[in-house]
Design an enzyme around this catalytic site. Structure first.
Site, mmCIF file in Angstrom:
data_model
loop_
_atom_site.group_PDB
_atom_site.id
_atom_site.type_symbol
_atom_site.label_atom_id
_atom_site.label_comp_id
_atom_site.label_asym_id
_atom_site.label_seq_id
_atom_site.Cartn_x
_atom_site.Cartn_y
_atom_site.Cartn_z
ATOM 1 N N GLU A 1 0.606 -1.229 -0.029
ATOM 2 C CA GLU A 1 -0.126 -0.049 -0.095
ATOM 3 C C GLU A 1 0.797 1.219 -0.012
ATOM 4 O O GLU A 1 1.867 1.405 0.599
ATOM 5 C CB GLU A 1 -0.979 0.126 1.314
ATOM 6 C CG GLU A 1 -1.833 1.201 1.450
ATOM 7 C CD GLU A 1 -2.172 1.244 2.893
ATOM 8 O OE1 GLU A 1 -3.298 1.792 2.802
ATOM 9 O OE2 GLU A 1 -1.925 0.360 3.588
ATOM 10 N N LYS B 1 -9.936 3.443 -1.257
ATOM 11 C CA LYS B 1 -10.129 2.631 0.105
ATOM 12 C C LYS B 1 -11.127 3.353 0.803
ATOM 13 O O LYS B 1 -11.435 4.425 1.332
ATOM 14 C CB LYS B 1 -8.707 2.961 0.871
ATOM 15 C CG LYS B 1 -8.722 2.331 2.184
ATOM 16 C CD LYS B 1 -7.333 2.491 2.763
ATOM 17 C CE LYS B 1 -7.092 1.862 4.244
ATOM 18 N NZ LYS B 1 -5.590 2.201 4.878
ATOM 19 N N CYS C 1 -5.573 -2.617 3.177
ATOM 20 C CA CYS C 1 -5.307 -2.715 4.654
ATOM 21 C C CYS C 1 -6.218 -2.702 5.633
ATOM 22 O O CYS C 1 -6.898 -3.595 5.998
ATOM 23 C CB CYS C 1 -4.048 -1.252 4.733
ATOM 24 S SG CYS C 1 -3.238 -1.530 5.943
#
EC number: 3.5.1.128
Length: 262
Positions: A40, A110, A147
Site C-alpha cells: 500500500e 480505500k 489494509c
C-alpha cells in the site's frame, strides 16, 4: 494459476520506489505469475514525516504509474498496488489500481481509513464511497481491498457473495502491541468467512511489519514472508475453492442479509 505478493521498504524517493516495483514485477513475470500484489501507498514513505505519501501524491496519469504501466506491457500479469492520488488541495485518495497489459483496468478508493491506534489517516485522506467491481484473472474472480479494510468483514463478504474466489489486499500494517497477531488472525478469518483465497502484500521497514501472506480458502497459510524484502508465490485453483465450499458452505448457510455500504 500462480499468484504472488512482493514486499519492500518504501523510500522517500518515488523514482526509487518505482524501480523497485518494476523489478519485482519483472521477477514475478519471469516465474509465470498471473496475479501479483504489491503493498500500500508506494509513492513515498518517511519515518519522520507521516504526511509524505500524501504530499507526494500523483495523478493516475503521472510518472510513477507510467513507469509501472510500461513494465506491465511486457507481460500478461495482473498487478495490484495502491498510491495516493490528489483529491482536493492538500488531500488525496488512497487509490488501489490494477494493471493489465499496461492499462489501468480497475481502481478502488480505500473505504475504511485508518483512524485507530493513535493514527488518523482521514486527516489528509478522503475515503472512497463504492465497492470496486470484481476483476477476472485466468477465469477466477478477484475482489479488491486495502489494509484497514481487513478489519471489516462486510467488505470481504460482499465481494464473496458477488462471486469472488480471491481477495487481494495491499497493506502497510503498522507495528505495535499484538498487531502481528491481529494481521495473521484477520487474514485467516477473512479467508474462512468467505471461503476465498487471500493474497496480502505488506510493506516492510521500520514502521510496518511486512509479513505478506497467501492463505487458502480453509484459512491455511500456503506462502509467507518475514519482516524482510521478499517475493512469495503460491498456486491457486478454482477447484480448491469449490472443494472447500462444498465442505464448508458458509456463504449458503448465512441467515443475515448481504452487507450494504452506508
Amino acid at each position: 494459476m500462480l499468484v504472488a505478493a512482493g514486499q519492500f521498504a518504501v523510500t522517500s524517493v518515488w523514482e526509487k520506489n518505482a524501480e523497485i516495483c518494476a523489478s519485482l514485477m519483472a521477477q514475478a513475470a519471469e516465474n509465470d505469475v498471473s496475479l501479483f500484489v504489491l503493498p500500500e501507498a508506494l509513492l513515498a514513505r518517511d519515518d519522520h514525516d507521516a504526511d509524505l505519501s500524501v504530499k507526494s501524491a500523483q495523478l493516475l496519469e503521472g510518472e510513477f504509474l507510467g513507469r509501472l504501466r510500461r513494465e506491465s506491457k511486457r507481460n500478461m500479469m495482473t498487478t495490484i498496488l495502491t498510491i495516493h492520488v490528489p483529491s482536493t488541495p492538500g488531500r488525496a485518495w488512497n487509490m488501489l489500481v490494477a494493471l493489465q497489459a499496461g492499462n489501468i483496468v480497475a481502481r478502488y478508493a480505500k473505504l475504511h481509513l485508518y483512524d485507530a491506534f493513535a493514527i488518523q489517516e482521514s486527516r489528509r485522506v478522503d475515503a472512497g464511497n463504492e465497492i470496486a467491481p470484481l476483476l477476472e484473472v485466468e477465469g477466477m474472480k478477484v475482489g479488491l481491498m486495502t489494509c484497514y479494510d481487513l478489519r471489516f468483514p462486510e467488505l470481504a463478504l460482499a465481494q464473496a457473495l458477488q462471486g469472488a474466489e480471491i481477495l487481494v489486499l495491499p497493506a502497510a500494517w503498522v507495528r505495535g502491541p499484538l498487531k502481528e497477531h491481529h494481521w495473521s488472525t484477520l487474514l485467516a478469518a477473512r479467508a474462512l468467512d468467505t471461503t476465498c483465497y487471500m493474497v496480502a502484500a505488506g510493506e516492510c521497514g521500520n514502521k510496518n511489519i511486512g509479513q505478506s501472506r497467501i492463505i487458502d480458502p480453509f484459512g491455511v497459510t500456503i506462502a509467507a514472508a518475514s519482516e524482510m524484502p521478499a517475493l512469495i508465490m503460491a498456486e491457486v485453483t478454482p477447484e480448491r475453492v469449490r472443494q472447500v465450499r462444498a465442505q464448508l458452505p458458509v456463504l449458503n448457510n448465512r441467515r443475515f442479509a448481504p452487507p450494504q455500504l452506508l
